[in-house]
Write a protein that holds these residues in place. Sequence first.
Motif, mmCIF file in Angstrom:
data_model
loop_
_atom_site.group_PDB
_atom_site.id
_atom_site.type_symbol
_atom_site.label_atom_id
_atom_site.label_comp_id
_atom_site.label_asym_id
_atom_site.label_seq_id
_atom_site.Cartn_x
_atom_site.Cartn_y
_atom_site.Cartn_z
ATOM 1 N N ALA A 227 -33.063 10.748 30.338
ATOM 2 C CA ALA A 227 -31.607 10.654 30.176
ATOM 3 C C ALA A 227 -30.897 11.952 30.524
ATOM 4 N N ASP A 228 -31.628 13.069 30.615
ATOM 5 C CA ASP A 228 -31.009 14.344 30.999
ATOM 6 C C ASP A 228 -30.667 14.400 32.483
ATOM 7 N N ASP A 229 -31.237 13.477 33.258
ATOM 8 C CA ASP A 229 -31.041 13.459 34.706
ATOM 9 C C ASP A 229 -30.193 12.241 35.063
ATOM 10 N N PHE A 230 -28.958 12.473 35.503
ATOM 11 C CA PHE A 230 -28.061 11.341 35.755
ATOM 12 C C PHE A 230 -26.933 11.750 36.692
ATOM 13 N N TYR A 231 -26.296 10.736 37.265
ATOM 14 C CA TYR A 231 -25.075 10.936 38.030
ATOM 15 C C TYR A 231 -23.873 10.685 37.118
ATOM 16 N N PHE A 232 -22.849 11.516 37.279
ATOM 17 C CA PHE A 232 -21.577 11.286 36.601
ATOM 18 C C PHE A 232 -20.530 11.095 37.695
ATOM 19 N N VAL A 233 -19.913 9.916 37.755
ATOM 20 C CA VAL A 233 -19.065 9.568 38.895
ATOM 21 C C VAL A 233 -17.717 9.027 38.415
ATOM 22 N N THR A 234 -16.760 9.048 39.338
ATOM 23 C CA THR A 234 -15.419 8.525 39.030
ATOM 24 C C THR A 234 -15.104 7.262 39.813
ATOM 25 N N ASN A 235 -16.042 6.802 40.623
ATOM 26 C CA ASN A 235 -15.804 5.684 41.526
ATOM 27 C C ASN A 235 -16.760 4.537 41.197
ATOM 28 N N ARG A 236 -16.217 3.353 40.975
ATOM 29 C CA ARG A 236 -17.039 2.205 40.568
ATOM 30 C C ARG A 236 -18.075 1.834 41.622
ATOM 31 N N ALA A 237 -17.709 1.857 42.891
ATOM 32 C CA ALA A 237 -18.649 1.480 43.943
ATOM 33 C C ALA A 237 -19.826 2.458 43.993
ATOM 34 N N LEU A 238 -19.544 3.747 43.877
ATOM 35 C CA LEU A 238 -20.628 4.735 43.858
ATOM 36 C C LEU A 238 -21.496 4.565 42.620
ATOM 37 N N PHE A 239 -20.868 4.296 41.492
ATOM 38 C CA PHE A 239 -21.613 4.055 40.252
ATOM 39 C C PHE A 239 -22.580 2.886 40.435
ATOM 40 N N ASP A 240 -22.098 1.779 40.965
ATOM 41 C CA ASP A 240 -22.945 0.601 41.150
ATOM 42 C C ASP A 240 -24.086 0.889 42.126
ATOM 43 N N THR A 241 -23.773 1.579 43.222
ATOM 44 C CA THR A 241 -24.785 1.859 44.238
ATOM 45 C C THR A 241 -25.900 2.747 43.691
ATOM 46 N N LEU A 242 -25.537 3.798 42.971
ATOM 47 C CA LEU A 242 -26.535 4.735 42.455
ATOM 48 C C LEU A 242 -27.327 4.108 41.304
ATOM 49 N N ALA A 243 -26.680 3.288 40.496
ATOM 50 C CA ALA A 243 -27.396 2.588 39.425
ATOM 51 C C ALA A 243 -28.397 1.590 40.009
ATOM 52 N N GLU A 244 -27.989 0.863 41.041
ATOM 53 C CA GLU A 244 -28.878 -0.104 41.679
ATOM 54 C C GLU A 244 -30.063 0.570 42.366
ATOM 55 N N ALA A 245 -29.898 1.858 42.723
ATOM 56 C CA ALA A 245 -30.995 2.612 43.335
ATOM 57 C C ALA A 245 -32.015 3.082 42.309
ATOM 58 N N VAL A 274 -18.751 12.923 42.399
ATOM 59 C CA VAL A 274 -20.120 12.701 41.919
ATOM 60 C C VAL A 274 -20.696 14.024 41.450
ATOM 61 N N ASN A 275 -21.129 14.068 40.207
ATOM 62 C CA ASN A 275 -21.908 15.193 39.697
ATOM 63 C C ASN A 275 -23.370 14.783 39.643
ATOM 64 N N VAL A 276 -24.223 15.566 40.302
ATOM 65 C CA VAL A 276 -25.669 15.362 40.232
ATOM 66 C C VAL A 276 -26.177 16.245 39.104
ATOM 67 N N GLU A 277 -26.402 15.667 37.955
ATOM 68 C CA GLU A 277 -26.739 16.378 36.722
ATOM 69 C C GLU A 277 -28.233 16.254 36.430
ATOM 70 N N ALA A 278 -28.854 17.377 36.094
ATOM 71 C CA ALA A 278 -30.280 17.338 35.738
ATOM 72 C C ALA A 278 -30.594 18.469 34.771
ATOM 73 N N GLN A 279 -31.670 18.290 34.040
ATOM 74 C CA GLN A 279 -32.095 19.336 33.111
ATOM 75 C C GLN A 279 -32.567 20.561 33.888
ATOM 76 N N HIS A 280 -32.318 21.742 33.314
ATOM 77 C CA HIS A 280 -32.840 22.966 33.903
ATOM 78 C C HIS A 280 -34.339 22.810 34.172
ATOM 79 N N GLY A 281 -34.760 23.156 35.384
ATOM 80 C CA GLY A 281 -36.178 23.092 35.725
ATOM 81 C C GLY A 281 -36.623 21.776 36.314
ATOM 82 N N HIS A 282 -35.795 20.740 36.261
ATOM 83 C CA HIS A 282 -36.148 19.437 36.840
ATOM 84 C C HIS A 282 -35.803 19.435 38.339
ATOM 85 N N LEU A 283 -36.393 20.388 39.052
ATOM 86 C CA LEU A 283 -36.030 20.579 40.452
ATOM 87 C C LEU A 283 -36.412 19.379 41.305
#
Length: 299
Positions: A227-245, A274-283
């Motif tokens: 759960a520390d690794d996720f996208y934070f987005v403001t656009n519904r289409a991008l949200f759906d696309t990244l979730a489906e991936a 789109v924010n590409v969020e991840a835990q420190h070290g999860h390169l």
Amino acid sequence: DGSARPVAQSGGVEAAQLELDGGSLQPALSDAGALADQLVGFGLGGFDAAPLLAQEGRRTVTLPIGTGVVRVVVTEQPGCDADVLVLHDNENTGVEAARAVIAERGGRLVDLQHTGTRNLAFALRNAQSEESQVDSFAADSFAVAPNRVFTDAGAGASLASLSRDTPEARRAVRRGAERLLALYGEPAVVVTAHNNTEGSYAATSYATDGPSAEDAAGLHLAPGADADDFYFVTNRALFDTLAEAGFNAVLQANTATDDGALSVWAAQQGVPYVNVEAQHGHLAEQTRMMHALWDVLCE
């Protein structure tokens, strides 16, 4: 007021046009001195003109804030027309992930560097020094979170939380944010990279019982994903696309708190974010997430 406003661009810093009140500035690519003179004339004297003339690779631009400057390292490779902005100077996993993907597939990274820490410290001449005739001066110190400066309300709240909010400090912070946005430009999608620590911030922060539930209009938790690794987005289409991936994803609510974050500014401007969020070290995971985003933005 002499502040810069971003103009749409597809190239890097060398192709930038800064549009200002009363005119526009187009860098003279063969004359760093002339460009520096123009920048000073428009109140942007803290810019280092020479890096604007570079054609490829990595270069450094300095942006003024208060009595000092911050460095912005711009890395660019031809290929994908995607621009990543990194705001916190201690979130280096995101920087490494962005550089790796850009080196392979193209794009641009705009990396704000200041103190090596999360927050930005700066100083302003105080009233006593303004009245002094000597070369030395006294300064008042301030601190602000770099991802809380993109609205007036957010900048004031961050200054008050980390130091104190004064009209002069808020003006300096907001002017710095405008200059940074002018350098970043107007990509079709605003992309950022952030890093968190275990137990501090995650996609689950936006769950129904989470501390940020009211700021989310949608949440997708992928089975087996951290759960520390996720996208934070403001656009519904991008949200759906990244979730489906198969990735964790959070959709920002239209009524999200105005905390001065870039995501709030982007929503106000009607620009997908789109924010590409991840835990420190999860390169490895953040790099994989960046590649998946490039698949959407660049293919």
